[in-house]
Design an enzyme around this catalytic site. Structure first.
Site, PDB file in Angstrom:
ATOM      1  N   CYS A  65       0.841  -1.195   0.000  1.00  0.00           N
ATOM      2  CA  CYS A  65       0.000   0.000   0.000  1.00  0.00           C
ATOM      3  C   CYS A  65       0.882   1.253   0.000  1.00  0.00           C
ATOM      4  CB  CYS A  65      -0.889   0.004   1.241  1.00  0.00           C
ATOM      5  SG  CYS A  65      -2.052   1.389   1.234  1.00  0.00           S
ATOM      6  N   CYS A  69      -0.267   4.345   7.160  1.00  0.00           N
ATOM      7  CA  CYS A  69      -0.957   4.108   8.438  1.00  0.00           C
ATOM      8  C   CYS A  69      -0.042   3.288   9.356  1.00  0.00           C
ATOM      9  CB  CYS A  69      -2.269   3.380   8.199  1.00  0.00           C
ATOM     10  SG  CYS A  69      -3.302   4.162   6.944  1.00  0.00           S
ATOM     11  N   CYS A  72      -0.522  -0.466  10.401  1.00  0.00           N
ATOM     12  CA  CYS A  72      -0.909  -1.433   9.372  1.00  0.00           C
ATOM     13  C   CYS A  72       0.289  -2.192   8.819  1.00  0.00           C
ATOM     14  CB  CYS A  72      -1.634  -0.704   8.247  1.00  0.00           C
ATOM     15  SG  CYS A  72      -2.182  -1.826   6.942  1.00  0.00           S
ATOM     16  N   CYS A 109     -16.709  -9.665   3.931  1.00  0.00           N
ATOM     17  CA  CYS A 109     -16.076  -8.353   3.870  1.00  0.00           C
ATOM     18  C   CYS A 109     -14.945  -8.409   2.850  1.00  0.00           C
ATOM     19  CB  CYS A 109     -15.534  -7.970   5.242  1.00  0.00           C
ATOM     20  SG  CYS A 109     -16.797  -8.076   6.540  1.00  0.00           S
ATOM     21  N   CYS A 142     -19.926  -6.504   2.374  1.00  0.00           N
ATOM     22  CA  CYS A 142     -19.375  -5.218   2.780  1.00  0.00           C
ATOM     23  C   CYS A 142     -18.067  -5.038   2.022  1.00  0.00           C
ATOM     24  CB  CYS A 142     -19.131  -5.184   4.287  1.00  0.00           C
ATOM     25  SG  CYS A 142     -18.480  -3.599   4.881  1.00  0.00           S
ATOM     26  N   CYS A 202     -20.170   0.917   7.943  1.00  0.00           N
ATOM     27  CA  CYS A 202     -19.420   0.140   8.935  1.00  0.00           C
ATOM     28  C   CYS A 202     -18.172   0.952   9.232  1.00  0.00           C
ATOM     29  CB  CYS A 202     -19.069  -1.225   8.357  1.00  0.00           C
ATOM     30  SG  CYS A 202     -17.980  -2.194   9.408  1.00  0.00           S
ATOM     31  N   ARG A 272     -18.776  -4.937  16.968  1.00  0.00           N
ATOM     32  CA  ARG A 272     -18.037  -6.128  16.526  1.00  0.00           C
ATOM     33  C   ARG A 272     -16.666  -6.172  17.180  1.00  0.00           C
ATOM     34  NH1 ARG A 272     -17.271  -6.145  10.309  1.00  0.00           N
ATOM     35  NH2 ARG A 272     -19.504  -5.828  10.552  1.00  0.00           N
TER      36      ARG A 272
HETATM   37  S1  SF4 Z   1      -4.907   0.778   6.591  1.00  0.00           S
HETATM   38 FE1  SF4 Z   1      -3.165  -0.229   5.539  1.00  0.00          FE
HETATM   39  S2  SF4 Z   1      -4.016  -0.919   3.556  1.00  0.00           S
HETATM   40 FE2  SF4 Z   1      -5.446   0.633   4.405  1.00  0.00          FE
HETATM   41  S3  SF4 Z   1      -4.761   2.612   3.551  1.00  0.00           S
HETATM   42 FE3  SF4 Z   1      -3.711   2.398   5.528  1.00  0.00          FE
HETATM   43  S4  SF4 Z   1      -1.709   1.424   5.015  1.00  0.00           S
HETATM   44 FE4  SF4 Z   1      -3.079   1.123   3.251  1.00  0.00          FE
END
Ligand code: SF4
Length: 412
Positions: A65, A69, A72, A109, A142, A202, A272
């Protein structure tokens, strides 16, 4: 009337507590924990009986990605040794979804890593949803693809999506410490787009990233205000190779208090227990079922959960039952609101927020001030801020090596 009586009475009427009452739940002591669970359990049973909704994750596209974040494992620069693959073909995704539905899941999901979908990605997901609904017309779908552009939510809705997930993750105040590549406002905007298109919203949070009690209460009230129909409560899985790898801030008791606070603020909303259930609640998972009415079956996006059969056994042993395809999840009055919003193209008061992940705090430890609080029983006590988080339990984090994107059968 003490705190728990007040919260129970309000919850049974579908009323939201005050912010101070929500904070007080987080400040309760371990001696009060079973009373807190019992009070939240009364509210849960009022609106959801003893039903547990099962949801099944299919990671359509894993890793790589461009977003950052911090929580993540799929983020830009992540060194976590997770599965990395590009879009599953519709039949591959449908096979994985079928396993989840066969295991008892009512909702599938469909999640893909990335900042947001291209129009071509919407086409791919449209084909995938058609393949899934061909096999299981009743299954709820979802979709979680990140930030939406104009008209993409409408296209997903027209293609048969029931809901869109986009988590707020943490409070507006701390969001910038978690992610630099998009903003809290971006996330709210996507939830509003999904909701405006008539998709059920959600949207939830991630706890354990170093946030304060105030941050947790802020985000949970924001989710209520946005009108999220389901609130996934993630407990941070501190993956090695991510900035938050050392953030072990949670104990099972703390997780139950957080769940109870979320329940009291969202008495008639699907709550959840999401990622991190096995890692952080551990042997207290069954108590979580007394508060939440929904869990994920089997594995998560990039980590493994307990065996799907163990999930089913836990539900049965705890005296709960899996919610059937023909049963409504939300209480009638909430379902009416959702349907009216869908018919009217969105609800003015509720802009559901959704997102794929959490937010996160600074990765270098946590500096919660130890708040002085009056406890549920009236005693004044100092809550050990990170009473929890002391042990690094990376042995509990298992990277997913089976199911979608592999040759091995899914865990369901
Ligand atoms: S949560 Fe993870 S997969 Fe989703 S946008 Fe952020 S870095 Fe990318």
């Amino acid at each position: 009337m003490d705190l728990l009586d007040t919260l129970t009475a309000k919850g049974l009427r579908g009323e939201v507590p005050t912010r101070e009452e929500a904070l007080a739940v987080l400040a309760t002591t371990d001696d009060e924990l079973l009373d807190v669970v019992a009070a939240a359990g009364k509210v849960r049973r009022r609106w959801f009986g003893r039903r547990v909704k099962l949801n099944y994750l299919v990671n359509l596209k894993s890793g790589l990605c461009p977003e950052d974040c911090s929580y993540c494992s799929q983020r830009l620069g992540s060194k976590a040794e997770i599965l990395k693959y590009t879009w599953l073909k519709p039949d591959q995704a449908a096979d994985a979804a079928r396993a989840g539905v066969a295991g008892g899941a009512k909702r599938v999901c469909l999640v893909a890593s990335g900042r947001g979908p291209t129009d071509r990605d919407i086409d791919r997901v449209t084909d995938t949803m058609a393949a899934i609904k061909d096999a299981d017309p009743e299954v709820e779908i979802c979709v979680c693809l990140g930030l939406l552009s104009d008209n993409q939510a409408e296209r997903l809705k027209a293609a048969g999506a029931d809901a869109y997930n986009h988590n707020l993750n943490t409070s507006e105040n701390t969001y910038g410490a978690i992610t630099k590549t998009h903003t809290y406002a971006d996330r709210v905007d996507t939830v509003q787009k999904a909701h405006g298109a008539g998709l059920s919203a959600c949207s939830g949070l991630i706890a354990g990233m170093g946030e304060s009690d105030e941050d947790l209460v802020d985000v949970v009230f924001a989710l209520r205000e946005l009108g999220s129909d389901s609130v996934p409560v993630n407990f941070l899985i501190p993956f090695e190779g991510t900035p938050l790898a050392k953030e072990w801030n949670l104990t099972p008791q703390r997780c139950l208090r957080i769940l109870a606070m979320v329940r009291f603020v969202n008495p008639d909303t699907e709550v959840r227990i999401a990622g991190g259930r096995e890692v952080h609640l551990r042997t207290l998972q069954p108590l979580g079922l007394h508060i939440a009415n929904s869990i994920f079956l089997g594995d998560y996006l990039t980590s493994e959960g307990q065996a799907g059969q163990a999930d089913l056994d836990m539900i049965k042993d705890a005296g709960f039952e899996v919610e059937g395809a023909g049963e409504a999840t939300l209480p009638r009055h909430r379902a009416d609101v959702a349907e009216a919003a869908q018919a009217g193209g969105g609800c003015g008061t509720a802009a559901s927020a959704c997102g794929s992940g959490g937010g996160c705090g600074p990765c270098g430890g946590h500096s919660h001030a130890a708040p002085v609080q009056e406890t549920a029983t009236g005693a004044v006590t100092q809550t050990p801020a990170a009473e929890d988080g002391d042990e690094l339990r990376s042995d509990l984090v298992k990277v997913r090596r089976r199911g979608a994107g592999t040759e091995l059968a899914p865990n369901a």
